[in-house]
Design an enzyme around this catalytic site. Structure first.
Site: not given
Ligand SMILES: Cc1ncc(COP(=O)(O)O)c(C=O)c1O
Length: 355
Positions: A35, A252
């Site tokens: 999956k 940042y």
């Protein structure tokens, strides 16, 4: 591709990890869980590479199962969440999909649809996520039988199989065995951690996922998991190098500050590629076989790494983010998540290169 940010997928490693799972449970059949795009490795390519050895594949959704069928995968396919509408029941039946049935509502949808796909009946043995209460199993079987629907397998799922010192798995197994005693059905319970660590849970079908991709589901060293081979190498390249004086900051929020005159490399991978946004300073990466720790906040398209110990580093050098040399579990632990999330979260922007 021009940008050298790639996930290299070793299909041979996946086959070898599958063989390991089978060898640990020699009396069980094995359904390979593919999956979520085979945990990020590419569902179709993984299915194609395993279709001659895996008796069956498990996916989460009917859409995933249909994608496999439409691509010509003829193996047995199990939909782990089952479906919720009678239209979907009909589509499942006409595509020869097996459905997990975990709720009374799903039983009624099947009966209303007047179809009889193969069914795995899921029992809630204690995780309390999906499954019928043990006390409702006998009635559910009668209801399905009356609707002409044959249950193939009784199954359950463990909440704590990765905690070998916890009693929870033993208790779930007891509850599951009690709920299925006398039903005369094949049983399935074991995910990767149970395949590796709870042999008493192997039963008739094991359902490994994560271990197929080469990582251990445990936080501690478990001998059986040492033979797993990492199937994905996430790599990129250095696209800029600069010197940063002591006291200056990088990235940042200025979250990394040079304690000495430093060399900073910028690497062409960021959180939009699936590299974890929360990876802190010091998260391992590797350049030319040597550590180059993360230095500064992860950006959307780039990270910065400390190359001060790499006098020879150059633009274009390959950087490993995880793979054979850096366990994805190690990166995940640093970022406060699990390897499952990192592997399945590698974005579609990153080409998968197969070998
Ligand atoms: C019902 C079920 N079975 C098996 C698995 C495979 O688990 P793992 O990837 O830990 O082996 C999963 C994964 O979440 C699952 O939901």
């Amino acid at each position: 591709m021009y940008r050298k940010t790639e996930a290299h997928i070793d299909l041979g490693a996946i086959r070898s990890n599958f063989a390991l799972a089978c060898s640990l449970a020699p009396h069980s059949k094995c359904i390979a869980v593919i999956k979520a795009n085979a945990y990020g490795h590419g569902m179709l390519r993984v299915a194609e590479a395993m279709q001659d050895v895996a008796k069956a594949f498990a996916v989460a959704t009917i859409e995933e199962a249909l994608e496999l069928r439409n691509a010509g995968i003829n193996n047995a396919l199990l939909v782990l969440q089952g479906v919720t509408t009678s239209t979907a029941c009909k589509v499942a039946a006409s595509n020869n999909l097996s459905l997990v049935v975990h709720s009374p509502e799903q039983i009624e949808s099947l009966i209303e649809a007047r179809v009889s796909p193969k069914v795995w009946l899921k029992i809630d043995s204690g995780m309390h996520r999906l499954g019928l209460a043990p006390g409702d199993v006998a009635n559910a079987c009668k209801r399905l039988d009356a609707g002409g629907i044959k249950v193939q397998v009784a199954c359950t799922h463990f909440a704590c199989a990765d905690a070998l010192d916890s009693d929870a798995t033993r208790q779930q197994l007891q509850s599951f065995n009690a709920a299925t005693a006398g039903l005369g059905l094949p049983r399935s319970a074991a995910n990767s951690a149970a395949v590796l660590g709870w042999p008493e849970s192997h039963a008739d079908w094991i359902r490994p996922g994560y271990m197929l991709y080469g990582s251990s589901p445990f936080r501690v060293d478990v001998e059986a998991a040492r033979k797993l081979q990492a199937a994905m190498t996430l790599q990129s390249e250095i696209i800029a190098i600069r010197t940063v004086p002591a006291g200056d900051s990088v990235g940042y929020g200025a979250r990394w500050t040079a304690e000495r005159p430093s060399i900073i490399g910028t690497v062409a991978i960021g959180y939009a590629d699936g590299y974890p946004r929360h990876a802190p300073n010091g998260t391992p990466t590797q350049v030319n076989g040597r550590p180059a720790p993360l230095a500064g906040t992860v950006s959307m398209d780039a990270i910065t790494i400390d190359l001060t110990e790499h006098a020879d580093a150059a633009i274009g050098d390959r950087v490993e983010l995880w793979g054979p040399d850096i366990a994805v579990n190690e990166v995940a632990a640093a970022a406060g998540t699990i390897g499952y999330q990192l592997l399945s979260g590698v974005s579609s922007r990153v080409p998968r290169i197969y070998s």
